[in-house]
Write a protein that holds these residues in place. Structure first.
Motif, PDB file in Angstrom:
ATOM      1  N   LEU A   1       2.063   3.128   7.092  1.00 45.77           N
ATOM      2  CA  LEU A   1       2.433   3.249   8.616  1.00 45.77           C
ATOM      3  C   LEU A   1       1.174   3.394   9.223  1.00 45.77           C
ATOM      4  CD1 LEU A   1       4.835   3.290  10.517  1.00 45.77           C
ATOM      5  CD2 LEU A   1       4.810   5.572  10.269  1.00 45.77           C
ATOM      6  N   SER A   2       0.797   2.587   9.996  1.00 44.55           N
ATOM      7  CA  SER A   2      -0.643   2.914  10.995  1.00 44.55           C
ATOM      8  C   SER A   2      -0.741   3.985  11.669  1.00 44.55           C
ATOM      9  CB  SER A   2      -1.113   1.493  11.539  1.00 44.55           C
ATOM     10  OG  SER A   2      -0.202   1.567  13.180  1.00 44.55           O
ATOM     11  N   LEU A   3      -2.262   4.529  11.529  1.00 44.91           N
ATOM     12  CA  LEU A   3      -2.547   5.752  12.386  1.00 44.91           C
ATOM     13  C   LEU A   3      -2.367   5.502  14.040  1.00 44.91           C
ATOM     14  CD1 LEU A   3      -4.249   8.242  12.776  1.00 44.91           C
ATOM     15  CD2 LEU A   3      -6.342   6.972  13.017  1.00 44.91           C
ATOM     16  N   GLU A   4      -2.442   4.191  14.356  1.00 43.53           N
ATOM     17  CA  GLU A   4      -2.199   3.922  15.999  1.00 43.53           C
ATOM     18  C   GLU A   4      -0.871   3.981  16.133  1.00 43.53           C
ATOM     19  OE1 GLU A   4      -3.959   2.071  13.752  1.00 43.53           O
ATOM     20  OE2 GLU A   4      -5.664   1.464  14.616  1.00 43.53           O
ATOM     21  N   PHE A   5       0.084   3.762  15.434  1.00 48.02           N
ATOM     22  CA  PHE A   5       1.644   3.910  15.753  1.00 48.02           C
ATOM     23  C   PHE A   5       2.032   5.227  15.653  1.00 48.02           C
ATOM     24  CE2 PHE A   5       5.734   4.403  14.004  1.00 48.02           C
ATOM     25  CZ  PHE A   5       6.729   3.402  14.870  1.00 48.02           C
ATOM     26  N   ILE A   6       1.339   6.022  14.631  1.00 45.87           N
ATOM     27  CA  ILE A   6       1.686   7.419  14.723  1.00 45.87           C
ATOM     28  C   ILE A   6       1.167   8.229  15.768  1.00 45.87           C
ATOM     29  CG2 ILE A   6       1.311   9.718  13.376  1.00 45.87           C
ATOM     30  CD1 ILE A   6       1.081   7.643  10.940  1.00 45.87           C
ATOM     31  N   GLU A   7      -0.061   7.943  16.244  1.00 42.92           N
ATOM     32  CA  GLU A   7      -0.660   8.689  17.379  1.00 42.92           C
ATOM     33  C   GLU A   7       0.474   8.338  18.765  1.00 42.92           C
ATOM     34  OE1 GLU A   7      -4.511   7.675  17.514  1.00 42.92           O
ATOM     35  OE2 GLU A   7      -4.979   9.731  16.419  1.00 42.92           O
ATOM     36  N   ASP A   8       0.486   7.043  18.629  1.00 38.29           N
ATOM     37  CA  ASP A   8       1.362   6.604  19.963  1.00 38.29           C
ATOM     38  C   ASP A   8       2.872   7.453  19.829  1.00 38.29           C
ATOM     39  OD1 ASP A   8       2.109   4.762  22.008  1.00 38.29           O
ATOM     40  OD2 ASP A   8       3.940   4.392  20.733  1.00 38.29           O
ATOM     41  N   ARG A   9       3.462   7.762  18.749  1.00 36.49           N
ATOM     42  CA  ARG A   9       4.776   8.333  18.692  1.00 36.49           C
ATOM     43  C   ARG A   9       4.704   9.675  18.765  1.00 36.49           C
ATOM     44  NH1 ARG A   9       5.777   3.354  18.837  1.00 36.49           N
ATOM     45  NH2 ARG A   9       7.617   2.701  18.300  1.00 36.49           N
ATOM     46  N   LEU A  10       3.394  10.269  18.492  1.00 37.97           N
ATOM     47  CA  LEU A  10       3.538  11.743  18.605  1.00 37.97           C
ATOM     48  C   LEU A  10       2.691  12.143  19.764  1.00 37.97           C
ATOM     49  CD1 LEU A  10       2.285  12.902  14.986  1.00 37.97           C
ATOM     50  CD2 LEU A  10       4.661  12.696  15.934  1.00 37.97           C
ATOM     51  N   GLN A  11       2.138  11.070  20.339  1.00 38.58           N
ATOM     52  CA  GLN A  11       1.482  11.334  21.970  1.00 38.58           C
ATOM     53  C   GLN A  11       0.403  12.022  21.608  1.00 38.58           C
ATOM     54  OE1 GLN A  11       4.321  11.837  25.089  1.00 38.58           O
ATOM     55  NE2 GLN A  11       4.887   9.448  24.650  1.00 38.58           N
ATOM     56  N   ARG A  12      -0.442  12.023  20.653  1.00 37.57           N
ATOM     57  CA  ARG A  12      -1.477  12.926  20.313  1.00 37.57           C
ATOM     58  C   ARG A  12      -2.482  12.224  19.597  1.00 37.57           C
ATOM     59  NH1 ARG A  12       0.742  18.459  18.134  1.00 37.57           N
ATOM     60  NH2 ARG A  12       2.702  17.854  19.066  1.00 37.57           N
TER      61      ARG A  12
ATOM     62  N   VAL B   1      -8.835  -1.174  11.815  1.00 32.71           N
ATOM     63  CA  VAL B   1      -7.745  -0.798  12.569  1.00 32.71           C
ATOM     64  C   VAL B   1      -6.472  -0.953  11.812  1.00 32.71           C
ATOM     65  CG1 VAL B   1      -8.678  -1.951  14.824  1.00 32.71           C
ATOM     66  CG2 VAL B   1      -7.659  -3.409  13.154  1.00 32.71           C
ATOM     67  N   GLY B   2      -5.319  -0.612  12.299  1.00 30.35           N
ATOM     68  CA  GLY B   2      -4.085  -0.783  11.401  1.00 30.35           C
ATOM     69  C   GLY B   2      -4.014  -0.640  10.200  1.00 30.35           C
ATOM     70  N   LEU B   3      -3.323  -1.459   9.342  1.00 33.30           N
ATOM     71  CA  LEU B   3      -3.690  -1.421   7.938  1.00 33.30           C
ATOM     72  C   LEU B   3      -4.840  -1.687   7.259  1.00 33.30           C
ATOM     73  CD1 LEU B   3      -0.073  -2.990   6.734  1.00 33.30           C
ATOM     74  CD2 LEU B   3      -0.580  -0.601   7.114  1.00 33.30           C
ATOM     75  N   GLY B   4      -5.741  -2.238   8.134  1.00 31.20           N
ATOM     76  CA  GLY B   4      -7.233  -2.530   7.601  1.00 31.20           C
ATOM     77  C   GLY B   4      -7.819  -0.936   7.086  1.00 31.20           C
ATOM     78  N   ARG B   5      -7.550   0.186   7.960  1.00 34.49           N
ATOM     79  CA  ARG B   5      -8.226   1.368   7.899  1.00 34.49           C
ATOM     80  C   ARG B   5      -7.755   1.759   6.428  1.00 34.49           C
ATOM     81  NH1 ARG B   5      -9.059   4.359  12.628  1.00 34.49           N
ATOM     82  NH2 ARG B   5      -7.793   3.161  14.298  1.00 34.49           N
ATOM     83  N   ALA B   6      -6.360   1.478   5.910  1.00 36.62           N
ATOM     84  CA  ALA B   6      -5.735   1.874   4.713  1.00 36.62           C
ATOM     85  C   ALA B   6      -6.234   1.262   3.629  1.00 36.62           C
ATOM     86  CB  ALA B   6      -4.322   1.810   4.643  1.00 36.62           C
ATOM     87  N   ILE B   7      -6.576  -0.019   3.853  1.00 36.46           N
ATOM     88  CA  ILE B   7      -7.398  -0.839   2.656  1.00 36.46           C
ATOM     89  C   ILE B   7      -8.710  -0.566   2.433  1.00 36.46           C
ATOM     90  CG2 ILE B   7      -7.996  -3.340   1.997  1.00 36.46           C
ATOM     91  CD1 ILE B   7      -5.525  -4.186   3.684  1.00 36.46           C
ATOM     92  N   ASN B   8      -9.409  -0.298   3.791  1.00 35.57           N
ATOM     93  CA  ASN B   8     -10.571   0.147   3.515  1.00 35.57           C
ATOM     94  C   ASN B   8     -10.823   1.463   2.838  1.00 35.57           C
ATOM     95  OD1 ASN B   8     -11.806  -2.039   4.873  1.00 35.57           O
ATOM     96  ND2 ASN B   8     -11.744  -0.930   6.961  1.00 35.57           N
TER      97      ASN B   8
ATOM     98  N   LEU C   1       0.909  -1.203  -0.041  1.00 31.56           N
ATOM     99  CA  LEU C   1      -0.009  -0.125   0.112  1.00 31.56           C
ATOM    100  C   LEU C   1       0.908   1.229   0.089  1.00 31.56           C
ATOM    101  CD1 LEU C   1      -2.516  -0.720   3.027  1.00 31.56           C
ATOM    102  CD2 LEU C   1      -2.797  -0.876   0.391  1.00 31.56           C
ATOM    103  N   GLU C   2       0.380   2.214  -0.470  1.00 27.75           N
ATOM    104  CA  GLU C   2       1.284   3.715  -0.789  1.00 27.75           C
ATOM    105  C   GLU C   2       1.561   4.172   0.745  1.00 27.75           C
ATOM    106  OE1 GLU C   2      -1.624   2.854  -1.982  1.00 27.75           O
ATOM    107  OE2 GLU C   2      -1.653   3.627  -4.079  1.00 27.75           O
ATOM    108  N   SER C   3       2.450   5.049   0.968  1.00 28.33           N
ATOM    109  CA  SER C   3       2.886   5.456   2.062  1.00 28.33           C
ATOM    110  C   SER C   3       1.765   6.423   2.949  1.00 28.33           C
ATOM    111  CB  SER C   3       4.193   6.614   1.887  1.00 28.33           C
ATOM    112  OG  SER C   3       3.760   7.551   0.968  1.00 28.33           O
ATOM    113  N   THR C   4       1.960   6.406   4.243  1.00 28.40           N
ATOM    114  CA  THR C   4       1.023   7.167   4.843  1.00 28.40           C
ATOM    115  C   THR C   4       1.518   8.897   4.837  1.00 28.40           C
ATOM    116  OG1 THR C   4       0.702   5.541   6.537  1.00 28.40           O
ATOM    117  CG2 THR C   4       0.066   8.019   7.052  1.00 28.40           C
ATOM    118  N   ILE C   5       0.535   9.504   4.524  1.00 28.49           N
ATOM    119  CA  ILE C   5       1.049  10.902   4.231  1.00 28.49           C
ATOM    120  C   ILE C   5       0.629  11.922   5.555  1.00 28.49           C
ATOM    121  CG2 ILE C   5       1.064  13.055   2.781  1.00 28.49           C
ATOM    122  CD1 ILE C   5       0.216  11.457   0.455  1.00 28.49           C
ATOM    123  N   ILE C   6       1.788  12.262   6.257  1.00 33.23           N
ATOM    124  CA  ILE C   6       1.374  13.278   7.246  1.00 33.23           C
ATOM    125  C   ILE C   6       2.000  14.703   6.902  1.00 33.23           C
ATOM    126  CG2 ILE C   6       1.584  13.522   9.856  1.00 33.23           C
ATOM    127  CD1 ILE C   6       3.166  10.894   9.918  1.00 33.23           C
TER     128      ILE C   6
END
Ligand code: TXA
Ligand code: MG
Length: 331
Positions: free
Chosen positions: A191-202, A302-309, A171-176
């Protein structure tokens, strides 16, 4: 037809000469050109039949290069980048004047990414310029996840495909977007939303709708596999469409009572990473199957499921209003 091979020097020589070369990345194959060369950039838009309002991602070999092309880079972006790059994520920052307007479609921002593929990283290191690269498919169609996918769709129009095997993520890259006061996701991806939110802590806002002017390329109608696609609960859809020639794109298991040849299972074990890797390839396969429409199962959100959906929704969006050509130019 394009030549296929893994000759980095050949790819580099063509790119230096202002030609286009398809390159492998961990997400999907890209259609690369010298990001600093106006006439090479024009070729990308014309070969892809891509509207000029849709900006290109600039690929570099290391995050240290971000400061050559962007300014006002927030420190949270740099710390995220140092952890995930090379990897399936594109960072949007305010651009420096050195980046041609053709790359950014006149926007004040630029998308930067360090792809995680050994061949392409070596290629980037050998070049004195970064590579602008959209996914290597005609505009609006399914993204390519192996060299033959590129050959089928764009082989007539480009001289060389750097063959790096099948894409690891698919799947293509996550764009932030880090150009505003708060980071926002403009495209869900590898790269999953959950991972990004965890790292950015918000919590991070996801703004992937086509109405968003910040994501000019996120058109609601995209990823056209050449067949009408319906997304939802497969069992209900199958019942509703009894008697029609349907194909099924299911998450974990086939639908009983339908020909298995016309069904594709994304991951028997329910692994979202495996599903992502298979997704575009399987979506493409329906083009040549004897079915009139494709029923696709909505995956867990959830995870990559969001990007596939997200891609399924776009593949299903107003099919009737899109170009009805098949996957390769000229069809
Ligand atoms: O995984 C990927 O990102 C692949 C590989 C080849 O790197 N590339 C890719 O490129 O998917 P493309 O052009 O198919 O999609 C890039 C998306 C487009 O929707 C475009 O609008 C958006 O990125 N984009 C690029 N620059 C932008 C910017 N400055 N602001 C907002 N969106 C941007
Ligand atoms: Mg694309």
């Amino acid at each position: 037809m394009a030549e296929l091979g893994s000759d980095i020097q050949k790819a580099a020589a063509l790119l230096r000469a202002g030609e286009l070369v398809a390159i492998p990345t961990e997400t999907v194959y890209g259609l690369a050109a010298n990001a600093m060369d106006q006439s090479a950039l024009v070729k990308i838009f014309s070969v892809k039949n891509r509207p000029a309002f849709d900006p290109l991602i600039v690929h570099v070999s290391e995050t240290a290069a971000f400061t050559h092309y962007a300014e006002d880079i927030p420190s949270i972006a740099l710390s995220l980048a140092s952890e995930v790059c090379p990897g399936p994520v594109t960072f949007i920052f305010r651009k420096k004047p050195v980046v041609p307007d053709l790359v950014t479609s006149g926007h004040a921002t630029v998308g930067l990414r360090v792809p995680d593929h050994a061949l392409t990283l070596e290629l980037l290191k050998s070049l004195p310029f970064p590579l602008a690269a959209p996914s290597a498919n005609p505009f609006g169609f399914v993204s390519p996840t192996c060299a033959m996918d590129v050959q089928e769709q764009l082989g007539e129009a480009i001289p060389y495909i750097l063959d790096g095997g099948p894409c690891r993520i698919g799947l293509e890259s996550t764009i932030i977007d880090f150009s505003g006061s708060d980071p926002q996701i403009l495209r869900l991806g590898g790269l999953s939303l959950e991972f990004i939110e965890d790292r950015l802590q918000r919590p991070v806002r996801v703004r992937t709708s086509s109405s968003s002017p910040r994501a000019p390329g996120m058109l609601s109608s995209h990823y056209n596999p050449g067949k009408k696609v319906l997304v939802g609960n497969i069992t209900e859809l199958v019942e509703k469409l009894a008697g029609q020639k349907v194909g099924v794109l299911a998450f974990r298991q086939a639908i009983p009572g339908l020909p298995t040849d016309n069904q594709r299972i994304l991951s028997l074990s329910g692994d979202l990473q495996e599903a992502a890797r298979n997704f575009f390839r399987m979506l493409r396969e329906f083009r040549t199957l004897p079915v009139d429409l494709v029923l696709a199962e909505k995956l867990p959100e959830v995870g990559l499921g969001r990007a596939i959906n997200d891609r399924l929704r776009r593949a299903a969006a107003d099919t009737d209003t899109r170009p009805q050509a098949g996957l390769s130019p000229g069809e």
